[in-house]
Design a protein around this motif. Structure first.
Motif, mmCIF file in Angstrom:
data_model
loop_
_atom_site.group_PDB
_atom_site.id
_atom_site.type_symbol
_atom_site.label_atom_id
_atom_site.label_comp_id
_atom_site.label_asym_id
_atom_site.label_seq_id
_atom_site.Cartn_x
_atom_site.Cartn_y
_atom_site.Cartn_z
ATOM 1 N N ALA A 93 64.640 10.923 16.028
ATOM 2 C CA ALA A 93 64.198 12.292 16.281
ATOM 3 C C ALA A 93 63.107 12.704 15.298
ATOM 4 N N LEU A 94 63.282 12.367 14.019
ATOM 5 C CA LEU A 94 62.255 12.678 13.015
ATOM 6 C C LEU A 94 60.943 11.966 13.335
ATOM 7 N N GLU A 95 61.076 10.714 13.746
ATOM 8 C CA GLU A 95 59.875 9.939 14.081
ATOM 9 C C GLU A 95 59.151 10.542 15.283
ATOM 10 N N ARG A 96 59.882 10.820 16.363
ATOM 11 C CA ARG A 96 59.256 11.315 17.593
ATOM 12 C C ARG A 96 58.709 12.736 17.413
ATOM 13 N N ALA A 97 59.353 13.527 16.553
ATOM 14 C CA ALA A 97 58.874 14.890 16.296
ATOM 15 C C ALA A 97 57.606 14.918 15.462
ATOM 16 N N GLY A 98 57.256 13.768 14.847
ATOM 17 C CA GLY A 98 56.071 13.709 14.000
ATOM 18 C C GLY A 98 56.359 14.029 12.545
ATOM 19 N N VAL A 99 57.653 14.212 12.217
ATOM 20 C CA VAL A 99 58.025 14.559 10.847
ATOM 21 C C VAL A 99 57.661 13.434 9.877
ATOM 22 N N ILE A 100 58.007 12.208 10.250
ATOM 23 C CA ILE A 100 57.736 11.063 9.386
ATOM 24 C C ILE A 100 56.233 10.889 9.176
ATOM 25 N N GLU A 101 55.480 11.041 10.262
ATOM 26 C CA GLU A 101 54.016 10.889 10.149
ATOM 27 C C GLU A 101 53.435 11.967 9.237
ATOM 28 N N ARG A 102 53.928 13.197 9.363
ATOM 29 C CA ARG A 102 53.435 14.292 8.524
ATOM 30 C C ARG A 102 53.726 14.028 7.047
ATOM 31 N N PHE A 112 54.579 11.009 5.515
ATOM 32 C CA PHE A 112 54.269 9.724 4.898
ATOM 33 C C PHE A 112 53.001 9.033 5.393
ATOM 34 N N ALA A 113 52.330 9.565 6.416
ATOM 35 C CA ALA A 113 51.173 8.867 6.993
ATOM 36 C C ALA A 113 50.064 8.652 5.976
ATOM 37 N N LYS A 114 49.773 9.661 5.174
ATOM 38 C CA LYS A 114 48.693 9.530 4.193
ATOM 39 C C LYS A 114 49.018 8.466 3.157
ATOM 40 N N GLY A 144 52.473 -5.645 -2.823
ATOM 41 C CA GLY A 144 53.218 -4.899 -3.831
ATOM 42 C C GLY A 144 53.236 -3.416 -3.534
ATOM 43 N N GLY A 145 52.104 -2.874 -3.129
ATOM 44 C CA GLY A 145 52.029 -1.459 -2.791
ATOM 45 C C GLY A 145 52.889 -1.117 -1.597
ATOM 46 N N LEU A 146 52.935 -2.034 -0.615
ATOM 47 C CA LEU A 146 53.750 -1.795 0.577
ATOM 48 C C LEU A 146 55.236 -1.844 0.241
ATOM 49 N N VAL A 147 55.626 -2.802 -0.590
ATOM 50 C CA VAL A 147 57.030 -2.887 -1.012
ATOM 51 C C VAL A 147 57.418 -1.628 -1.780
ATOM 52 N N LEU A 148 56.547 -1.157 -2.663
ATOM 53 C CA LEU A 148 56.821 0.061 -3.419
ATOM 54 C C LEU A 148 56.970 1.266 -2.495
ATOM 55 N N ALA A 149 56.072 1.405 -1.533
ATOM 56 C CA ALA A 149 56.130 2.535 -0.610
ATOM 57 C C ALA A 149 57.404 2.502 0.232
ATOM 58 N N THR A 150 57.772 1.299 0.706
ATOM 59 C CA THR A 150 58.993 1.163 1.509
ATOM 60 C C THR A 150 60.216 1.546 0.696
ATOM 61 N N MET A 151 60.277 1.024 -0.538
ATOM 62 C CA MET A 151 61.422 1.335 -1.397
ATOM 63 C C MET A 151 61.491 2.826 -1.729
ATOM 64 N N ALA A 152 60.339 3.405 -2.047
ATOM 65 C CA ALA A 152 60.312 4.828 -2.393
ATOM 66 C C ALA A 152 60.784 5.683 -1.220
ATOM 67 N N THR A 153 60.362 5.310 -0.010
ATOM 68 C CA THR A 153 60.782 6.050 1.182
ATOM 69 C C THR A 153 62.274 5.886 1.424
ATOM 70 N N PRO A 193 60.653 1.973 11.287
ATOM 71 C CA PRO A 193 59.566 2.188 12.246
ATOM 72 C C PRO A 193 58.292 2.742 11.608
ATOM 73 N N LEU A 194 58.416 3.359 10.441
ATOM 74 C CA LEU A 194 57.252 3.922 9.774
ATOM 75 C C LEU A 194 56.331 2.831 9.242
ATOM 76 N N TYR A 195 56.908 1.761 8.704
ATOM 77 C CA TYR A 195 56.107 0.746 8.011
ATOM 78 C C TYR A 195 55.997 -0.585 8.749
ATOM 79 N N GLU A 196 56.671 -0.764 9.875
ATOM 80 C CA GLU A 196 56.686 -2.073 10.505
ATOM 81 C C GLU A 196 55.286 -2.565 10.882
ATOM 82 N N ASP A 197 54.424 -1.665 11.359
ATOM 83 C CA ASP A 197 53.075 -2.088 11.721
ATOM 84 C C ASP A 197 52.255 -2.470 10.490
ATOM 85 N N LYS A 198 52.565 -1.877 9.337
ATOM 86 C CA LYS A 198 51.845 -2.206 8.103
ATOM 87 C C LYS A 198 52.227 -3.603 7.624
#
Length: 512
Positions: A339-348, A350-352, A361-370, A390-395
């Motif tokens: 629901a958070l993903e489809r509502a655009g909450v996650i994109e709002r 964490f997208a930036k 390393g940066g991707l692992v850090l971002a995933t862990m922080a999230t 689903p937020l980071y899988e494409d990255k």
């Protein structure tokens, strides 16, 4: 003409509203929902449902239809169905291992190995074996963990240190076990194979386990042995020996679990095979039961009474029915993430951050922080795994990484640090079970504390990395070809093409 509403990202205030709803209700439930000192309601399920309702409303205010929001939740749930089916059968497995004498034998022989100086490292190993056998850190701490807390007090060891040791061992067994709910969930949301994920977890949790055993050994050398009371352990052993045939052969089903992992038998098939073996062993080595009695035990859990409180509590586990609480929570947690993903909450939110990631390393850090952010704010490890996936899988695909690299990172932080906070479901459970606050025991839960640090450190050094084409960069920087991890076909093809491009640009290591 049909009026079509324009879709937009929710504002920052709208985006955090479902999360604030969740946090507020979680705090109320776990801190204030009491009557005469007893909890009136202490589960995360209803706060999750309220969070889902608010997330859906935010999505509709942002131009999404209710149908779209529902589809988002169903899509996330569909990705976890394999894990949920396995979880149903895990309840059967725990019951079969109880009545076969396998888990009682692990406790019995484990206690036989204890000595005051080796209590911490050996206790950690025994707890890990129990966690591996039943696939649950919660069950491990609620069984052998409770016994160790009492034995530790008799040794004069700080309860916080003993609790940290128990939690470390329980989570080691949990992470190495293909029967674990979070292990299955992480593989499911990352869309990779169960045993691909277990293999990846071993690459971080294995070395950290060894480091932790060394640290516990050093702490054990300082134990005050003058207060050691062996009667607690002896009473547990006597109760087990008087009610079970503890022939060492009943430990063989544990070897079967290891064999299932080595042969990479599909999760559901592997679990059902071990359930069948456990039942056969119970008929051979323990009491004979009718088919109806076996069905009742598998469904509702064993009803075994020895007269020893520790043992009775340890054996009152298992059964498909007992898995439903966890499965209900997973369904709601994953639906909330969808629901958070489809509502655009996650994109709002964490997208930036995602757009700025340029390295592994940066991707692992971002995933862990999230993941840790979700643990803290949403109060549950299932959300710490399900929301970031689903937020980071494409990255991960974009950087040429394997999907089990994603699943491993989700667990390195989302699962292992969820127990750190007293207000999460994990932290509250362990605090109730062990009688020690997570804020006190977490500095001594070396596996949980050090695992994400080790994983992050090695990834920044460009080591210990799984690539989309099946290659693996080890701790010494050598890249060799291993087994390719399962992933969606289109995603894997894109990830491999990206990896080829990165290697041509000398931004990824060549296979030796």
């Amino acid at each position: 003409m049909k009026n079509i509403r324009e879709k937009r990202l929710p504002s920052l205030g709208e985006a955090i509203l479902p999360i604030l709803t969740m946090i507020g209700l979680m705090v109320y439930v776990f801190a204030f929902a009491k009557k005469d000192g007893e909890s009136v309601y202490d589960a995360a399920h209803l706060p999750l449902i309220c969070g889902i309702v608010v997330a859906v409303l935010v999505g509709m205010l942002s131009g999404r239809s209710f149908k779209e929001m529902l589809e988002g939740m169903v899509d996330r749930i569909s990705a976890t169905l394999d894990a949920i089916l396995i979880l149903l059968t895990v309840g059967l497995l725990v019951s079969s291992f109880m009545i076969s004498g396998t888990i009682p034998a692990i406790i019995y022989y484990g206690l036989d190995l204890l000595s005051p100086r080796l209590f911490l490292p050996v206790g950690c190993l025994i707890t890990a074996l129990v966690g591996l056998a039943c696939g649950s850190s919660w069950t491990a701490t609620a069984t052998i963990g409770i016994a160790f807390m009492t034995i530790g007090q008799g040794l004069g060891i700080n309860p916080a240190i003993t609790a940290g040791m128990v939690v470390s061992g329980a989570y080691i067994g949990d992470k190495f076990s293909p029967l674990s709910d979070t292990t299955n969930l992480a593989a499911g949301v990352a869309k990779t194979g169960l045993f691909d994920h277990v293999t990846a977890m071993v690459s971080t949790t294995g070395p950290v386990f060894i480091i932790s055993l060394i640290l516990y050994s050093l702490l054990g050398l300082r134990a005050n042995v003058t207060n050691y009371d062996p009667q607690v352990a002896e009473a547990i052993k006597l109760a087990l020996a008087s009610h079970f045939n503890l022939n060492p052969l009943v430990l063989l089903p544990i070897l079967l679990i290891i064999l299932v992992c080595v042969l990479r038998i599909e999760g559901l098939g592997g679990v059902m095979l071990t359930v069948f073996v456990g039942i056969i062993f119970s008929l051979i080595f323990q009491e004979k039961r009718s088919l109806a009695e076996i069905f009742a035990i598998l469904h509702y859990g064993p009803d075994l009474v020895t007269g020893n409180d520790f043992v009775d509590k340890a054996l009152a586990k298992g059964g498909m029915e007992n898995q439903m609480w966890t499965i209900n929570l997973i369904l709601l947690a994953v639906a909330f993430g969808g629901a958070l993903e489809r509502a655009g909450v996650i994109e709002r939110l964490f997208a930036k951050l995602k757009d700025k990631i340029q390295s592994v390393g940066g991707l692992v850090l971002a995933t862990m922080a999230t993941s840790i952010f979700c643990d803290i704010t949403m109060c549950d490890q299932f959300l710490g795994i399900g929301v970031p996936a689903p937020l980071y899988e494409d990255k991960y695909d974009e950087l040429g990484l394997a999907r089990n690299m994603l699943s491993r990172t989700l667990e390195d932080a989302g699962t292992l640090w969820a127990v750190m906070f007293p207000w999460t479901a994990c932290g509250a459970y362990q605090m109730r079970t062990l009688g020690v606050s997570p804020l006190a025991f977490f500095p001594f839960a070396f596996v949980n504390l050090l695992n994400p640090i080790y994983a992050l450190f090695t990834s920044y050094l460009k080591r210990n990395i799984f690539w989309a084409d099946g290659s693996y960069t080890n701790l010494w920087g050598k890249t060799t070809m291993k087994k390719m991890a399962k992933a969606p076909e289109k995603s894997r093809a894109f990830a491999i093409s990206q990896l080829t491009k990165l290697r041509k640009e000398k931004k990824a290591p060549q296979v030796s």
